[in-house]
Write a protein that holds these residues in place. Structure first.
Motif, PDB file in Angstrom:
ATOM      1  N   LEU A   1      52.306  40.706  50.669  1.00  0.00           N
ATOM      2  CA  LEU A   1      52.366  41.746  49.580  1.00  0.00           C
ATOM      3  C   LEU A   1      51.906  41.447  48.486  1.00  0.00           C
ATOM      4  CD1 LEU A   1      53.902  44.307  48.023  1.00  0.00           C
ATOM      5  CD2 LEU A   1      55.929  42.886  47.828  1.00  0.00           C
TER       6      LEU A   1
ATOM      7  N   TYR B   1      49.707  44.773  51.723  1.00  0.00           N
ATOM      8  CA  TYR B   1      50.187  45.917  50.622  1.00  0.00           C
ATOM      9  C   TYR B   1      49.716  45.606  49.447  1.00  0.00           C
ATOM     10  CZ  TYR B   1      52.935  49.696  48.801  1.00  0.00           C
ATOM     11  OH  TYR B   1      53.384  51.207  48.254  1.00  0.00           O
TER      12      TYR B   1
ATOM     13  N   LEU C   1      56.508  50.097  52.581  1.00  0.00           N
ATOM     14  CA  LEU C   1      55.386  49.418  52.616  1.00  0.00           C
ATOM     15  C   LEU C   1      54.637  49.250  53.892  1.00  0.00           C
ATOM     16  CD1 LEU C   1      56.973  46.030  50.755  1.00  0.00           C
ATOM     17  CD2 LEU C   1      56.051  48.113  49.698  1.00  0.00           C
TER      18      LEU C   1
END
Length: 430
Positions: free
Chosen positions: A272, A311, A232
């Motif tokens: 994320l 991400y 990531l």
């Protein structure tokens, strides 16, 4: 049925441009396309005295929920399962992990009498199962003509659906009184279906929510976590991962702004985001470009450059895997103006402390029970979201207590799969 049939085709034609556009954006609709018109290819012949069950699960969430049930049925030599889905994302999950548990799989036909009748003649099931809110009048009528029982499993009614059905109570009863049974996902849903009067009360039963039978897993090992974080673009050690789970429009900006405001206080924090609809990539690219963050989109490459701060996992079927590595989860479709909420069950089963907004009506009972159990903090606004994230990042002990409460809630509420299979066998396949 005549009224429904007369209105269905014009309604389909009116909505066709929208659905064609959505199909183009999502992609993957070529597979099983003929099934939508009742052309069911390569259907195996019936085997001996095996009972054939046709299960329809519209989307990814429903398909994941029925996996334990499919595994049980796959071990039963007296039945065979035909499984259909509606969305292209659902079909990818079906082909990827569920196909081995079925005797045949495909795409659900459009609920127009010609297509539905053709599919029924080809598939010839002995029992039809619809999941959650999958109420297709023509499908149910075709079953009734053939004396094939139809059961609504894990049945639920959102606030909006319940009000709509209640407003047309007589009309909806005309269509749905042919159901053999309704296995509700909660007591609230059982009460709502009973109030609608589609079936006698004894044929409406609360069996619990199938999604609570989801597999619980231990946290990833240190090496596995380090490898994923490196993929990531996050530091493999010491990183705290905030996950936006199945987010909708407006929620990504709330999370990114919270992250920006908190990153100086928590330099190890990374964000994320797994959006609910991967086809929103252009919208999300435009959004992220407005913020001073190092971002990366998974659809471009799984491996992100080192130094990535935000991400975006704009892919399908990876939410469960990515949730395993989160330290704190925000459950999407829950902050205004979004309504209904996405499921918090998967995060709870993985023992994750959670946040969600006030609009969780699609999972009302589960959301309330998780909150009462101390597994969740409810936030009313983007500002409250940031404050709660700040509070929980400062208190790892509280996050751990929330995680344990989430895990314990799932463990204490299992059993829907057993109850549903028992009901199916005793009432319809015996």
């Amino acid at each position: 049925m005549l009224f429904y049939r007369i209105l269905y085709l014009p309604g389909l034609l009116i909505g066709l441009p929208y659905y064609l556009f959505r199909m183009w954006r999502r992609g993957g609709y070529r597979k099983g396309f003929g099934n939508r018109f009742g052309v069911m290819g390569k259907v195996p012949p019936k085997r001996g005295d095996r009972k054939r069950i046709w299960i329809q699960a519209v989307s990814v969430g429903e398909l994941v929920a029925i996996e334990p049930m499919l595994k049980r049925l796959a071990d039963d030599d007296s039945v065979e399962v035909f499984l259909t889905t509606t969305t292209s994302t659902g079909y990818r999950v079906l082909e990827g992990r569920l196909a081995p548990l079925t005797s045949w799989h495909g795409v659900f036909p459009l609920d127009f009498w010609l297509f539905s009748r053709r599919a029924w003649k080809r598939l010839q099931p002995d029992l039809a199962i619809l999941m959650e809110g999958e109420l297709w009048p023509e499908h149910i009528y075709q079953a009734s003509r053939r004396n094939v029982p139809v059961i609504l499993v894990n049945a639920r009614l959102s606030d909006r659906s319940f009000k709509r059905h209640l407003s047309f109570k007589g009309l909806t009863r005309h269509y749905y009184h042919r159901l053999e049974g309704i296995l509700a996902g909660s007591q609230t849903d059982q009460d709502r279906f009973t109030q609608l009067g589609w079936l006698p009360p004894e044929r409406i039963v609360s069996t619990g929510n199938l999604k609570l039978d989801v597999l619980q897993e231990a946290p990833p090992e240190r090496e596995e976590r380090a490898a994923l974080l490196a993929e990531l673009g996050f530091p493999p050690e010491g990183t705290t991962v905030l996950l936006g789970s199945s987010t909708w429009s407006g929620e990504e900006s709330a999370l990114i702004e919270s992250f920006i405001n908190l990153r100086s206080t928590f330099p190890d924090l990374r964000l994320l985001i797994v959006p609910r609809h991967a086809e929103r990539i252009k919208e999300l690219e435009s959004l992220v470009s407005k913020y001073p963050v190092q971002s990366h989109f998974r659809s471009k490459a799984k491996q992100a450059p080192a130094g990535t701060e935000v991400y975006i996992a704009d892919t399908t079927g990876e939410l469960h895997m990515l949730t395993r590595f989160a330290d704190l989860v925000f459950v999407g479709k829950s902050l205004p103006p979004n309504e209904g909420g996405q499921t918090p069950v998967e995060s709870a089963a993985l023992g994750k402390p959670m946040l969600f907004g006030p609009n969780m009506s699609n999972f009302r009972d589960i959301a309330r029970n998780l909150t009462q159990a101390g597994a969740v903090q409810r936030v009313e606004s983007p500002e409250a979201l940031q404050a709660s994230i700040h509070e929980l990042l400062l208190d790892p002990g509280k996050r751990e207590d929330m995680a344990k409460a989430a895990y314990a809630f799932i463990e204490a509420n299992r059993g829907a799969t057993d109850r549903i299979i028992g009901h199916i066998k005793s009432r319809t396949l015996s």
